[in-house]
Design a protein around this motif. Structure first.
Motif, PDB file in Angstrom:
ATOM      1  N   GLY A  12       0.700  -1.280   0.080  1.00 51.28           N
ATOM      2  CA  GLY A  12       0.008  -0.091  -0.062  1.00 51.28           C
ATOM      3  C   GLY A  12       0.836   1.314   0.047  1.00 51.28           C
ATOM      4  N   SER A  13       1.978   1.281   0.732  1.00 55.10           N
ATOM      5  CA  SER A  13       2.979   2.452   0.590  1.00 55.10           C
ATOM      6  C   SER A  13       3.433   2.492  -0.786  1.00 55.10           C
ATOM      7  CB  SER A  13       3.947   1.918   1.500  1.00 55.10           C
ATOM      8  OG  SER A  13       4.944   3.135   1.556  1.00 55.10           O
TER       9      SER A  13
ATOM     10  N   VAL B 186       1.897   1.787  -3.598  1.00 53.42           N
ATOM     11  CA  VAL B 186       0.703   2.224  -4.397  1.00 53.42           C
ATOM     12  C   VAL B 186       0.413   3.690  -3.961  1.00 53.42           C
ATOM     13  CG1 VAL B 186      -1.874   2.004  -4.598  1.00 53.42           C
ATOM     14  CG2 VAL B 186      -0.170  -0.182  -4.595  1.00 53.42           C
ATOM     15  N   GLY B 187       0.425   4.052  -2.636  1.00 48.48           N
ATOM     16  CA  GLY B 187       0.169   5.370  -2.422  1.00 48.48           C
ATOM     17  C   GLY B 187       1.250   6.284  -2.754  1.00 48.48           C
TER      18      GLY B 187
ATOM     19  N   LEU C 170       0.691   6.970  -6.468  1.00 41.81           N
ATOM     20  CA  LEU C 170      -0.501   7.389  -7.043  1.00 41.81           C
ATOM     21  C   LEU C 170      -0.140   9.216  -6.359  1.00 41.81           C
ATOM     22  CD1 LEU C 170      -3.520   5.515  -5.725  1.00 41.81           C
ATOM     23  CD2 LEU C 170      -2.858   5.883  -8.042  1.00 41.81           C
TER      24      LEU C 170
ATOM     25  N   GLY D  26      -0.652   8.716   2.403  1.00 37.99           N
ATOM     26  CA  GLY D  26      -0.510   8.090   1.435  1.00 37.99           C
ATOM     27  C   GLY D  26      -0.509   6.449   1.359  1.00 37.99           C
ATOM     28  N   SER D  27       0.458   6.072   2.444  1.00 38.59           N
ATOM     29  CA  SER D  27       0.441   4.825   2.501  1.00 38.59           C
ATOM     30  C   SER D  27      -0.685   3.988   3.173  1.00 38.59           C
ATOM     31  CB  SER D  27       1.559   4.293   3.805  1.00 38.59           C
ATOM     32  OG  SER D  27       2.827   4.722   3.155  1.00 38.59           O
TER      33      SER D  27
ATOM     34  N   GLY E 281      -3.133   3.885   0.067  1.00 35.80           N
ATOM     35  CA  GLY E 281      -2.838   2.823  -0.633  1.00 35.80           C
ATOM     36  C   GLY E 281      -3.229   1.483  -0.146  1.00 35.80           C
ATOM     37  N   ALA E 282      -2.896   1.320   1.158  1.00 34.68           N
ATOM     38  CA  ALA E 282      -3.254   0.079   1.918  1.00 34.68           C
ATOM     39  C   ALA E 282      -4.639  -0.288   1.765  1.00 34.68           C
ATOM     40  CB  ALA E 282      -2.748  -0.100   3.214  1.00 34.68           C
TER      41      ALA E 282
ATOM     42  N   ILE F 113      -6.822   0.850  -0.749  1.00 32.11           N
ATOM     43  CA  ILE F 113      -7.099   0.197  -2.167  1.00 32.11           C
ATOM     44  C   ILE F 113      -6.764  -0.929  -2.193  1.00 32.11           C
ATOM     45  CG2 ILE F 113      -6.375   0.776  -4.360  1.00 32.11           C
ATOM     46  CD1 ILE F 113      -6.176   3.874  -3.676  1.00 32.11           C
ATOM     47  N   VAL F 114      -5.415  -1.421  -1.895  1.00 34.26           N
ATOM     48  CA  VAL F 114      -5.009  -2.775  -1.922  1.00 34.26           C
ATOM     49  C   VAL F 114      -5.913  -3.775  -1.113  1.00 34.26           C
ATOM     50  CG1 VAL F 114      -2.907  -4.302  -1.736  1.00 34.26           C
ATOM     51  CG2 VAL F 114      -2.564  -1.911  -2.328  1.00 34.26           C
TER      52      VAL F 114
END
Length: 92
Positions: free
Chosen positions: A41-42, A44-45, A48, A69-70, A73-74, A76-77
């Motif tokens: 997630g980190s 991904v964040g 993005l 952001g992490s 992202g987490a 979202i994942v």
């Protein structure tokens, strides 16, 4: 180098745990999977954030915006994992 690895694990644990608290329902995943969720997630964040703001994290490793952001992202994942990854049905 060891401090960086420990920092990534701690941020992954915090981001993964917060994502599990934010997403409703029960997620049957272990502590190790929570850490991996937070680390992925980190990334991904961060990706993005780079796509949206066109800036890179040049001011240090731990920043409030990076942790937020992490977590985003987490989340979202985790939602994608719950939607597509946790299929217990047998496919034929």
């Amino acid at each position: 180098m060891l401090g960086l690895i420990i920092g990534i694990i701690v941020v992954g644990l915090v981001a993964g745990a917060l994502a599990r608290l934010i997403v409703p329902g029960s997620q049957h995943i272990s502590i190790l999977a929570t850490i991996v969720l937070g680390i992925v997630g980190s990334f991904v964040g961060g990706f993005l954030g780079y796509l949206i703001f066109h800036k890179d994290a040049q001011e240090g490793f731990l920043q409030p915006s990076g942790i937020i952001g992490s977590v985003i992202g987490a989340v979202i994942v985790l939602v994608l994992y719950l939607k597509f990854g946790s299929r217990n049905a047998v496919r034929r």
